[in-house]
Design a protein around this motif. Structure first.
Motif, mmCIF file in Angstrom:
data_model
loop_
_atom_site.group_PDB
_atom_site.id
_atom_site.type_symbol
_atom_site.label_atom_id
_atom_site.label_comp_id
_atom_site.label_asym_id
_atom_site.label_seq_id
_atom_site.Cartn_x
_atom_site.Cartn_y
_atom_site.Cartn_z
ATOM 1 N N MET A 1 0.847 -1.200 0.000
ATOM 2 C CA MET A 1 0.000 0.000 0.000
ATOM 3 C C MET A 1 0.882 1.249 0.000
ATOM 4 N N SER A 2 0.346 2.354 -0.492
ATOM 5 C CA SER A 2 1.165 3.535 -0.703
ATOM 6 C C SER A 2 1.699 4.137 0.583
ATOM 7 N N GLY A 3 1.047 3.885 1.709
ATOM 8 C CA GLY A 3 1.502 4.501 2.940
ATOM 9 C C GLY A 3 2.513 3.672 3.706
ATOM 10 N N GLU A 4 2.811 2.454 3.240
ATOM 11 C CA GLU A 4 3.704 1.577 3.981
ATOM 12 C C GLU A 4 5.156 1.988 3.790
ATOM 13 N N PRO A 5 6.000 1.770 4.853
ATOM 14 C CA PRO A 5 7.409 2.112 4.748
ATOM 15 C C PRO A 5 8.048 1.343 3.609
ATOM 16 N N GLY A 6 8.923 2.031 2.874
ATOM 17 C CA GLY A 6 9.654 1.381 1.799
ATOM 18 C C GLY A 6 8.921 1.361 0.475
ATOM 19 N N THR A 7 7.628 1.691 0.477
ATOM 20 C CA THR A 7 6.856 1.643 -0.770
ATOM 21 C C THR A 7 7.344 2.677 -1.757
ATOM 22 N N GLU A 8 7.602 3.905 -1.270
ATOM 23 C CA GLU A 8 8.056 4.969 -2.160
ATOM 24 C C GLU A 8 9.377 4.586 -2.811
ATOM 25 N N GLU A 9 10.292 4.018 -2.027
ATOM 26 C CA GLU A 9 11.578 3.582 -2.567
ATOM 27 C C GLU A 9 11.379 2.475 -3.599
ATOM 28 N N SER A 10 10.455 1.553 -3.325
ATOM 29 C CA SER A 10 10.162 0.477 -4.251
ATOM 30 C C SER A 10 9.599 1.013 -5.559
ATOM 31 N N GLU A 11 8.737 2.038 -5.461
ATOM 32 C CA GLU A 11 8.177 2.652 -6.653
ATOM 33 C C GLU A 11 9.273 3.273 -7.503
ATOM 34 N N LEU A 12 10.236 3.938 -6.860
ATOM 35 C CA LEU A 12 11.349 4.533 -7.582
ATOM 36 C C LEU A 12 12.185 3.460 -8.259
ATOM 37 N N ASP A 13 12.423 2.347 -7.567
ATOM 38 C CA ASP A 13 13.179 1.240 -8.150
ATOM 39 C C ASP A 13 12.476 0.697 -9.384
ATOM 40 N N THR A 14 11.160 0.561 -9.306
ATOM 41 C CA THR A 14 10.380 0.061 -10.434
ATOM 42 C C THR A 14 10.494 1.000 -11.620
ATOM 43 N N ARG A 15 10.351 2.285 -11.388
ATOM 44 C CA ARG A 15 10.463 3.267 -12.467
ATOM 45 C C ARG A 15 11.848 3.222 -13.109
ATOM 46 N N GLU A 16 12.875 3.127 -12.265
ATOM 47 C CA GLU A 16 14.238 3.103 -12.800
ATOM 48 C C GLU A 16 14.478 1.841 -13.631
ATOM 49 N N ARG A 17 13.978 0.701 -13.167
ATOM 50 C CA ARG A 17 14.127 -0.535 -13.930
ATOM 51 C C ARG A 17 13.422 -0.441 -15.265
ATOM 52 N N LEU A 18 12.240 0.158 -15.272
ATOM 53 C CA LEU A 18 11.499 0.323 -16.519
ATOM 54 C C LEU A 18 12.238 1.255 -17.477
ATOM 55 N N VAL A 19 12.776 2.339 -16.943
ATOM 56 C CA VAL A 19 13.485 3.293 -17.796
ATOM 57 C C VAL A 19 14.755 2.670 -18.356
ATOM 58 N N ARG A 20 15.503 1.976 -17.524
ATOM 59 C CA ARG A 20 16.740 1.345 -18.003
ATOM 60 C C ARG A 20 16.442 0.287 -19.061
ATOM 61 N N SER A 21 15.361 -0.445 -18.877
ATOM 62 C CA SER A 21 14.957 -1.427 -19.881
ATOM 63 C C SER A 21 14.546 -0.726 -21.174
ATOM 64 N N ALA A 22 13.851 0.409 -21.036
ATOM 65 C CA ALA A 22 13.446 1.172 -22.211
ATOM 66 C C ALA A 22 14.662 1.657 -22.990
ATOM 67 N N VAL A 23 15.685 2.109 -22.277
ATOM 68 C CA VAL A 23 16.911 2.554 -22.941
ATOM 69 C C VAL A 23 17.485 1.421 -23.791
ATOM 70 N N GLU A 24 17.573 0.227 -23.209
ATOM 71 C CA GLU A 24 18.131 -0.920 -23.935
ATOM 72 C C GLU A 24 17.305 -1.245 -25.173
ATOM 73 N N VAL A 25 15.989 -1.249 -25.034
ATOM 74 C CA VAL A 25 15.121 -1.598 -26.160
ATOM 75 C C VAL A 25 15.147 -0.510 -27.229
ATOM 76 N N PHE A 26 15.138 0.762 -26.813
ATOM 77 C CA PHE A 26 15.208 1.857 -27.781
ATOM 78 C C PHE A 26 16.501 1.789 -28.586
ATOM 79 N N LEU A 27 17.612 1.497 -27.906
ATOM 80 C CA LEU A 27 18.897 1.433 -28.592
ATOM 81 C C LEU A 27 18.962 0.238 -29.537
ATOM 82 N N GLU A 28 18.309 -0.841 -29.144
ATOM 83 C CA GLU A 28 18.340 -2.057 -29.957
ATOM 84 C C GLU A 28 17.401 -1.961 -31.163
#
Length: 207
Positions: free
Chosen positions: A1-28
């Motif tokens: 849930m959005s109010g739980e400790p660590g959730t915000e950090e997890s959301e940032l990790d998810t966004r970063e993983r998606l962006v890094r994957s997008a970079v790889e796919v865009f370049l390929e």
């Protein structure tokens, strides 16, 4: 849930993983050949999960440009924290200008091509570059406060200069134009950065 400790950090990790994957796919595959499903799968998520964080591929491209750009700018800006006049700033700028083309160069070229015919992409690119300019401007303000850059110079103009120089360098490399040698570029950068130091005065120009 959005109010739980660590959730915000997890959301940032998810966004970063998606962006890094997008970079790889865009370049390929290029922007046109990159599918949302491919990006999500590479990051270990479903396409639905990707859309929770990014409304479109265009938004992903914009975030990729910001993330890659901030990494490069951070690397360059670190050199402004050293003693003025020892050549390290000029060396960093020269090496950047004469380096091989990188992922950000390719992403920017893709975005510029899209922006010429797509308003969503044009707005995205403008917003992304605004964020990068703000990052440059913040570092220039700090350098002025630390007397590494002459405080009498206009910070906004300096920000525009560095932003234009960085973007121009990326396009120059991405299209494969001829690169000069690092030492010649270093000599030029020494003259440019030297004029930004506190106490520098412009030479008199004879009429």
């Amino acid at each position: 849930m959005s109010g739980e400790p660590g959730t915000e950090e997890s959301e940032l990790d998810t966004r970063e993983r998606l962006v890094r994957s997008a970079v790889e796919v865009f370049l390929e595959k290029g922007y046109g050949g990159a599918r949302v499903q491919d990006i999500a799968r590479k990051a270990g998520y479903t396409a639905g999960a990707l859309y929770v964080h990014f409304p479109s591929r265009t938004a992903l491209l914009g975030e990729a440009i910001v993330m890659e750009g901030e990494s490069i700018i951070d690397s360059l800006i670190q050199h402004f924290s050293v003693t003025p006049g020892n050549g390290s700033v000029s060396r960093a700028l020269a090496e950047y200008a004469t380096a091989e083309s990188g992922s950000l160069d390719v992403l920017l070229l893709e975005a510029l091509a899209l922006a010429s015919r797509d308003k969503e992409c044009r707005d995205m690119l403008a917003a992304s570059l605004d964020r990068l300019e703000a990052s440059i401007g913040a570092q220039i303000d700090l350098a002025m406060q630390d007397s590494l850059i002459d405080p009498s110079l206009d910070a906004e103009t300096l920000g525009t200069f560095f932003s234009s120089w960085i973007l121009g360098t990326m396009v120059h490399r991405a299209v494969g134009l001829r690169r000069t040698d690092t030492e010649s570029m270093f000599e030029l950068c020494e003259r440019i950065t030297g004029s930004m130091l506190p106490g520098w005065t412009a030479p008199e120009i004879n009429p």
